[in-house]
Design a protein around this motif. Structure first.
Motif, PDB file in Angstrom:
ATOM      1  N   ARG A 209      -0.944  -9.199  -9.616  1.00  0.00           N
ATOM      2  CA  ARG A 209      -0.818  -9.401  -8.173  1.00  0.00           C
ATOM      3  C   ARG A 209      -1.284  -8.140  -7.445  1.00  0.00           C
ATOM      4  NH1 ARG A 209       5.060 -12.454  -7.443  1.00  0.00           N
ATOM      5  NH2 ARG A 209       4.725 -14.068  -9.046  1.00  0.00           N
ATOM      6  N   PRO A 210      -2.219  -8.272  -6.495  1.00  0.00           N
ATOM      7  CA  PRO A 210      -2.797  -7.073  -5.858  1.00  0.00           C
ATOM      8  C   PRO A 210      -1.761  -6.143  -5.243  1.00  0.00           C
ATOM      9  CG  PRO A 210      -4.092  -9.013  -5.330  1.00  0.00           C
ATOM     10  CD  PRO A 210      -2.874  -9.519  -6.045  1.00  0.00           C
ATOM     11  N   HIS A 211      -0.765  -6.685  -4.536  1.00  0.00           N
ATOM     12  CA  HIS A 211       0.201  -5.801  -3.889  1.00  0.00           C
ATOM     13  C   HIS A 211       1.098  -5.102  -4.907  1.00  0.00           C
ATOM     14  CE1 HIS A 211       2.621  -9.424  -4.426  1.00  0.00           C
ATOM     15  NE2 HIS A 211       3.706  -8.739  -4.151  1.00  0.00           N
ATOM     16  N   VAL A 212       1.268  -5.706  -6.085  1.00  0.00           N
ATOM     17  CA  VAL A 212       2.037  -5.050  -7.149  1.00  0.00           C
ATOM     18  C   VAL A 212       1.203  -3.946  -7.789  1.00  0.00           C
ATOM     19  CG1 VAL A 212       3.230  -5.378  -9.346  1.00  0.00           C
ATOM     20  CG2 VAL A 212       3.411  -7.119  -7.552  1.00  0.00           C
ATOM     21  N   VAL A 213      -0.093  -4.211  -7.990  1.00  0.00           N
ATOM     22  CA  VAL A 213      -0.985  -3.193  -8.564  1.00  0.00           C
ATOM     23  C   VAL A 213      -0.986  -1.941  -7.693  1.00  0.00           C
ATOM     24  CG1 VAL A 213      -3.391  -2.644  -9.098  1.00  0.00           C
ATOM     25  CG2 VAL A 213      -2.457  -4.863  -9.745  1.00  0.00           C
ATOM     26  N   ASN A 214      -1.064  -2.115  -6.379  1.00  0.00           N
ATOM     27  CA  ASN A 214      -1.050  -0.961  -5.469  1.00  0.00           C
ATOM     28  C   ASN A 214       0.269  -0.210  -5.553  1.00  0.00           C
ATOM     29  OD1 ASN A 214      -3.620  -1.604  -4.578  1.00  0.00           O
ATOM     30  ND2 ASN A 214      -2.889  -2.821  -2.848  1.00  0.00           N
ATOM     31  N   ALA A 215       1.361  -0.945  -5.673  1.00  0.00           N
ATOM     32  CA  ALA A 215       2.664  -0.301  -5.790  1.00  0.00           C
ATOM     33  C   ALA A 215       2.790   0.445  -7.114  1.00  0.00           C
ATOM     34  CB  ALA A 215       3.780  -1.341  -5.666  1.00  0.00           C
ATOM     35  N   VAL A 216       2.201  -0.108  -8.167  1.00  0.00           N
ATOM     36  CA  VAL A 216       2.235   0.557  -9.469  1.00  0.00           C
ATOM     37  C   VAL A 216       1.496   1.887  -9.411  1.00  0.00           C
ATOM     38  CG1 VAL A 216       1.302   0.418 -11.822  1.00  0.00           C
ATOM     39  CG2 VAL A 216       2.626  -1.471 -10.890  1.00  0.00           C
ATOM     40  N   ASP A 217       0.386   1.938  -8.674  1.00  0.00           N
ATOM     41  CA  ASP A 217      -0.325   3.208  -8.527  1.00  0.00           C
ATOM     42  C   ASP A 217       0.572   4.265  -7.890  1.00  0.00           C
ATOM     43  OD1 ASP A 217      -2.597   2.128  -9.651  1.00  0.00           O
ATOM     44  OD2 ASP A 217      -3.508   1.592  -7.727  1.00  0.00           O
ATOM     45  N   SER A 218       1.354   3.871  -6.881  1.00  0.00           N
ATOM     46  CA  SER A 218       2.301   4.801  -6.252  1.00  0.00           C
ATOM     47  C   SER A 218       3.397   5.204  -7.230  1.00  0.00           C
ATOM     48  CB  SER A 218       2.931   4.163  -5.011  1.00  0.00           C
ATOM     49  OG  SER A 218       1.951   3.875  -4.035  1.00  0.00           O
ATOM     50  N   LEU A 219       3.852   4.227  -8.024  1.00  0.00           N
ATOM     51  CA  LEU A 219       4.880   4.514  -9.026  1.00  0.00           C
ATOM     52  C   LEU A 219       4.385   5.535 -10.044  1.00  0.00           C
ATOM     53  CD1 LEU A 219       7.549   3.838 -10.587  1.00  0.00           C
ATOM     54  CD2 LEU A 219       6.256   2.031 -11.718  1.00  0.00           C
ATOM     55  N   LEU A 220       3.172   5.352 -10.537  1.00  0.00           N
ATOM     56  CA  LEU A 220       2.633   6.276 -11.537  1.00  0.00           C
ATOM     57  C   LEU A 220       2.443   7.674 -10.957  1.00  0.00           C
ATOM     58  CD1 LEU A 220       0.025   3.957 -13.302  1.00  0.00           C
ATOM     59  CD2 LEU A 220       2.232   4.724 -14.180  1.00  0.00           C
ATOM     60  N   ALA A 221       2.000   7.734  -9.695  1.00  0.00           N
ATOM     61  CA  ALA A 221       1.847   9.043  -9.051  1.00  0.00           C
ATOM     62  C   ALA A 221       3.197   9.737  -8.920  1.00  0.00           C
ATOM     63  CB  ALA A 221       1.191   8.879  -7.680  1.00  0.00           C
TER      64      ALA A 221
END
Length: 342
Positions: A209-221
Motif C-alpha cells: 500500500r503506497p501510504h504504508v510504504v511512505n510511512a515505512v520509510d519514515s520508520l526506517l529513518a
C-alpha cells in the motif's frame, strides 16, 4: 454489591469491579440468574441493558471505555451456552478464551500518544482464532488470525503485542499521516524494534500500500537514527576508542567498497548496523554479505550488529567490538583503504 448486581449463590469475589458490572449470559446463568430474569432486567427503563449479544451491562448508564473493552472480549470469547437444564460450571475469570484487544484500542492501552482515546473509538478490535464463528457487531470488531501472539496483560485486559496491534490498526487506516505517526512512535517511544513492526506489516501484506510504504520509510529513518545514537552511547559508556563515524571506504584509485557506521582505521575494524526492511530483505542481505566478504578479504574485520541487540544487551555488544579491536595486532596488516565522509 449494589442493587444492580445479581444476587448469586456463587461468590463474586474472584471478579474485578468492572467484571461485576459487565457479565455474559453464561456467567449470569452460572450465578443462578435465569434467562427470563435477564430479559426482564433489560426491559426499557430497567436496571440492566444489553451491551452486545449475550453480554449485559448491569447498570442503566452509558458504558465506560473499560466496560466496552471487557464487553467486547466477553462477546468474542464467550463459550457456547449449554441447553436449558444442563449442568453448568462457573466460568473462569476472566472468561475471554484466547481473545485479546488489538488495533487502535490496544495501542491506546500501550499508551501511544498517537492513538485516539478509547472513548473516541466506535469499535474495539478483538483478535480471535480464525475458526471462531462469530460476527463483528456493535462496538466489537473481530480480527481473525491463523496464529495468535502471546498477549500482554494491561489493567487486567489481554492485549496484543505492539507490532501485531500496529499491523491490525494500519490495516484499517487510510490516513498516511496517522500511519506514519503510529509507526514512528513504536520505535521512538521504545515500544519495540522496527524489524518487529515490519515483520508484522509484511505478514499482513500491507507493504504494497503506497501510504504504508511512505510511512515505512519514515520508520526506517527513525530506527536508524535511534540505533546510531545507541551506538554512540555504547562507545562512550563502555570506554571504547572513538571511531570515525559514518564513513565510506574506497580502494585508492579503485572501486567504492561501501559505507560503514563506525570505523577504527588503526585496528581495521568496522561496525555496521542492520536496519533492513523486509520488502527488499534478500537484496539488502546480499549487499551486506558482498560488502562484508570484500572488506574481510582486505583484512578489515566487520562487526555486524542488530539494533535490537544494542537496546537489549549493549554490554555484550561492547565486548564484541572491544574483542575485535584487541585482536587487531594478531592479524595480518589490512590493505590500505581511503576513508571518506558519507
Amino acid at each position: 454489591m449494589n442493587h444492580n448486581t445479581p444476587l448469586s449463590p456463587l461468590p463474586l469475589s474472584h471478579l474485578s469491579e468492572v467484571q461485576r458490572r459487565v457479565m455474559s449470559g453464561a456467567q449470569l446463568r452460572a450465578h443462578g440468574i435465569s434467562p427470563a430474569r435477564i430479559a426482564s432486567q433489560c426491559l426499557p427503563g430497567g436496571p440492566w441493558q444489553s451491551l452486545l449479544p449475550g453480554v449485559f451491562l448491569l447498570h442503566p448508564g452509558p458504558p465506560t471505555s473499560e466496560e466496552r473493552l471487557h464487553g467486547a472480549l466477553l462477546y468474542a470469547g464467550r463459550p457456547v451456552l449449554p441447553a436449558q437444564g444442563e449442568p453448568q460450571a462457573p466460568p473462569a475469570a476472566p472468561p475471554y478464551g484466547e481473545t485479546m484487544v488489538t488495533g487502535l484500542a490496544a495501542l491506546a492501552l500501550h499508551q501511544f500518544a498517537s492513538a485516539p482515546p478509547l472513548l473516541s473509538l466506535d469499535q474495539i478490535d478483538v483478535l480471535v482464532p480464525r475458526t471462531r464463528r462469530l460476527r463483528s457487531t456493535g462496538c466489537a470488531r473481530l480480527v481473525r488470525t491463523h496464529t495468535l501472539p502471546r498477549p500482554e496483560e494491561i489493567t487486567g485486559v489481554p492485549v496484543a503485542p505492539v507490532p501485531r496491534a500496529i499491523a491490525d490498526a494500519v490495516a484499517q487506516l487510510a490516513d498516511a499521516s496517522a500511519v506514519r505517526r503510529l509507526l514512528t512512535e513504536a520505535v521512538s517511544g521504545g515500544h519495540c524494534e522496527a524489524a518487529a513492526v515490519l515483520k508484522e506489516l509484511s505478514r499482513a501484506r500491507l507493504l504494497s500500500r503506497p501510504h504504508v510504504v511512505n510511512a515505512v520509510d519514515s520508520l526506517l529513518a527513525e530506527a536508524r537514527a535511534i540505533a546510531e545514537q545507541r551506538l554512540y552511547d555504547l562507545v562512550r559508556t563502555h570506554g571504547l576508542p572513538v571511531p570515525l563515524w559514518n564513513v565510506d571506504l574506497r580502494l585508492p584509485g579503485g572501486p567504492h567498497l561501501g559505507g560503514v557506521d563506525a570505523y577504527w582505521p588503526e585496528q581495521a575494524v568496522a561496525v555496521e548496523l542492520d536496519t533492513r526492511a523486509p520488502r527488499n530483505d534478500d537484496a539488502l542481505w546480499s549487499e551486506y554479505a558482498r560488502k562484508r566478504e570484500q572488506l574481510e578479504r582486505l583484512g578489515i574485520t566487520v562487526v555486524h550488529i542488530m539494533p535490537k541487540r544494542l537496546r537489549e544487551s549493549p554490554e555484550q555488544q561492547a565486548t564484541v567490538v572491544r574483542t575485535a579491536l584487541m585482536a587487531a595486532p594478531d592479524r595480518d596488516p589490512a590493505a590500505y583503504v581511503m576513508v571518506l565522509p558519507r
